[in-house]
Structure formats: structure tokens, C-alpha cells
Design an enzyme around this catalytic site. Structure first.
Site, PDB file in Angstrom:
ATOM      1  CB  SER A  50      -0.265   4.744  14.389  1.00  0.00           C
ATOM      2  OG  SER A  50      -0.652   5.468  15.546  1.00  0.00           O
ATOM      3  CG  ASP A  82       2.383   0.748  12.253  1.00  0.00           C
ATOM      4  OD1 ASP A  82       2.616   0.064  11.241  1.00  0.00           O
ATOM      5  OD2 ASP A  82       1.580   0.402  13.145  1.00  0.00           O
ATOM      6  CG  ASP A 104      -1.089   2.292   4.462  1.00  0.00           C
ATOM      7  OD1 ASP A 104      -1.498   1.934   3.331  1.00  0.00           O
ATOM      8  OD2 ASP A 104      -1.735   2.114   5.507  1.00  0.00           O
ATOM      9  CD  GLU A 140      -1.240  -1.558   4.429  1.00  0.00           C
ATOM     10  OE1 GLU A 140      -0.403  -1.071   5.217  1.00  0.00           O
ATOM     11  OE2 GLU A 140      -2.447  -1.647   4.687  1.00  0.00           O
ATOM     12  CG  HIS A 219       0.178  -4.691   9.080  1.00  0.00           C
ATOM     13  ND1 HIS A 219       0.448  -3.483   9.674  1.00  0.00           N
ATOM     14  CD2 HIS A 219       1.221  -4.959   8.266  1.00  0.00           C
ATOM     15  CE1 HIS A 219       1.598  -3.037   9.217  1.00  0.00           C
ATOM     16  NE2 HIS A 219       2.093  -3.910   8.358  1.00  0.00           N
ATOM     17  N   GLY A 220      -2.430  -6.402  11.991  1.00  0.00           N
ATOM     18  CA  GLY A 220      -3.733  -6.669  12.598  1.00  0.00           C
ATOM     19  C   GLY A 220      -3.820  -8.018  13.281  1.00  0.00           C
ATOM     20  CG  ASN A 243      -1.542  -0.597  18.519  1.00  0.00           C
ATOM     21  OD1 ASN A 243      -1.427  -0.481  19.730  1.00  0.00           O
ATOM     22  ND2 ASN A 243      -1.665   0.443  17.734  1.00  0.00           N
ATOM     23  CB  THR A 244      -6.213  -3.830  19.270  1.00  0.00           C
ATOM     24  OG1 THR A 244      -6.154  -3.171  18.009  1.00  0.00           O
ATOM     25  CG2 THR A 244      -7.510  -3.485  19.959  1.00  0.00           C
TER      26      THR A 244
END
Ligand code: G3H
Ligand code: ZN
Length: 293
Positions: A50, A82, A104, A140, A219-220, A243-244
Site C-alpha cells: 500500500s 496497492d 485507485d 477501481e 479486495h478486502g 492483508n489484515t
């Protein structure tokens, strides 16, 4: 000679599986992601930084690390910038040697998002031609709420979803290779709420682009149920971002190590077990992406 990212995404579309995208901010996590992806049988892996992660690692450093690990592991690894939000930052990543960028512009009005993304696509093409590469660009559309951390609650509204016809227009007017879309997904994990994908909505986006080679990106994915991730892949997602969950696994194991060995000062002794946790998680996600095997 390694095939390009477009090749692996095309193969994923034909085989109805997904290529993983995992974020990193340190060399040990990057190595863990690559090793676990290769050992779990993934055809290739995308690793991403990111804006904040890129500032911490350094873009040129990230490129150099990926180059060495790609060679050492003899495995296809693609480095992605990212959610980069300005042309200058996308250009910096491309110039540094990233294989891919996400332009983005999702917070911009549609016309500005198209203009910005198109500028990045054109620059990526120009550099690709000059260096004989195939730099991939993702666009996006839609409002992807949240950030890659543990949050209590995030409002999810169908009004935020990417609109099928807008996605089709956006793709044809920008020429992107991949599209990040919103259909119930959010960045990060939420503790006081259930995350749920709207697969029917996603299928309408897929239909609007029937026959087009663009790749759809989820994503996410942290916090989603395994069956939701698999359902999205069955419906046409070929690239999934985590990621998280990796951040939480790494951090929790470091906490555990500090608690169990309060006097330990040798970094690899407490970071090694943390990377092992990241590796277990990545392997588990790869098995999900390759759900058919
Ligand atoms: O681009 C990064 C990903 O979309 C990460 O999302 O933190 O919810 O896994 P996540
Ligand atoms: Zn994302």
C-alpha cells in the site's frame, strides 16, 4: 523466462481459480508469503505494498527484494502498488520496476477517475513497450469502505456497490487489465458485524463484461467466510486480496512470544514464529483459491 501476470490471470479464469494477493511491509513477511504460496501449490503470487507499506519498505527496495526472492524460490512473484491514488505515485512505482499498479481513483467523480486511470494505463504501456515488459494496471470503481485493521463496525450499503454498466464503460474507456469492484466487501476485519458478499450483484457485473478479457479482483477478503471467498471465485473472481488477517496473525504471535520470553532480544527468535503463523494462513488461503483441487 517467466510468463507475465496476464498469463496467470488468464489461466485462472480458464481454470476457475484465483491468484492470491498478499500485502507486506517487511522482508520476513514477504519471504513467508512467497515460500508458503509456492509450497501450497499456487501457480504464482502477487505481493503488494500500500502507500504506507511502500513508504516503509521503499519502492526500489521492494522491487529488489522481490527480484531476489523470485530467483531464489524459482517461483513467479508479481509486485503490485496497492491502491495508489495519484499519477505521480503510480509513475514512481512503474519507474522503480513494479510489475503492476492499482490506479485507485474510486473516490473521484467518474470522469476524473477515467482520466486518471487512462493516464496510468498509457504510461504503463509506454514503459512496457520501451522495456519489453507487460506492466499490468488495475482500476477501481465503487466505494470500498474500511481500512486494513480491526474495526468495530463499517456501514455497508448497496449504494456503494460498483454499477455493472459503469464498470463496463470504465473498462472500455480506460483499457485496464483488472478491475477492483465492490459488492459487499470492505477493507479490514469488523468485530461487531457480519461481512457478506452479494454474489448476485457481482454476477451482474460479470454479465455486463461477458467475453471481455478483464480480470475481476476481490479486495478486502479478510474477515469473509471461506465459503463466501470460494463463491466469489466460482462466480468469476480471479484475484483475491488479503492483508489484515496476515497483520493480525503476525502481531498476535509476536505478543505471545514477548509474553512467553520477556527477556528475548534476538529478533529472529521472536519474528520467526510470527512468520510461521503468516505462512500457515497464506497456505490455507491458497487452498481456498485452488478450491477445485
Ligand atoms: O488491497 C488490500 C486488500 O484489499 C486487503 O484487504 O485488509 O481486508 O484483507 P483486507
Ligand atoms: Zn484493497
Amino acid at each position: 523466462m517467466m510468463e507475465g501476470l496476464d498469463y496467470y490471470l488468464r489461466q485462472a479464469k480458464e481454470g476457475n481459480y484465483a491468484i492470491g494477493h498478499f500485502n507486506f511491509a517487511t522482508e520476513d513477511v514477504l519471504r513467508g508469503i512467497i515460500e508458503a504460496s509456492r509450497d501450497a501449490g499456487a501457480p504464482a503470487v502477487m505481493v503488494g505494498t500500500s502507500g504506507g507499506e511502500a513508504d516503509f519498505v521503499g519502492m526500489k527496495e521492494a522491487v529488489a527484494l522481490v527480484k531476489v526472492m523470485r530467483e531464489n524460490f524459482d517461483f513467479p512473484v508479481f509486485l503490485n502498488a496497492d491502491h495508489f491514488k495519484s499519477f505521480d505515485k503510480c509513475k514512481e512505482a512503474i519507474d522503480a520496476g513494479y510489475d503492476s499498479v492499482i490506479a485507485d481513483g474510486s473516490k473521484l467523480p467518474m470522469a476524473e477517475n477515467i482520466a486518471f486511470t487512462k493516464q496510468v494505463v498509457e504510461y504503463a504501456k509506454e514503459v512496457s513497450k520501451f522495456k519489453n515488459l507487460n506492466i499490468s494496471v488495475e482500476g477501481e470503481l465503487g466505494y470500498l469502505r474500511g481500512s486494513s485493521e480491526v474495526q468495530k463496525k463499517i456501514e455497508i450499503s448497496p449504494a456503494d456497490y460498483s454499477k455493472p454498466q459503469e464498470v463496463a464503460d470504465f473498462v472500455s474507456r480506460t483499457g485496464v487489465d483488472r478491475m477492483a469492484i465492490v459488492f459487499g466487501n470492505i477493507h479490514g476485519i469488523v468485530t461487531d458485524q457480519k461481512e457478506k458478499l452479494d454474489i448476485e450483484h457481482f454476477s451482474r457485473i460479470v454479465s455486463a463484461l461477458q467475453g471481455h478479457p478483464v480480470s475481476f479482483v476481490l479486495h478486502g477478503a479478510s474477515g469473509l467466510k471461506d465459503e463466501d471467498v470460494v463463491a466469489s471465485i466460482k462466480a468469476g473472481i480471479t484475484n483475491v486480496h488479503f492483508n489484515t488477517e496476515l497483520r493480525v496473525a503476525y502481531r498476535n504471535e509476536i505478543d505471545k512470544q514477548f509474553h512467553e520470553h520477556p527477556n528475548e532480544t534476538t529478533p529472529y527468535k521472536y519474528l520467526g514464529p510470527a512468520v510461521d503463523e503468516v505462512k500457515k494462513l497464506v497456505a490455507q488461503k491458497i487452498r481456498l483459491f485452488m478450491w477445485k483441487n
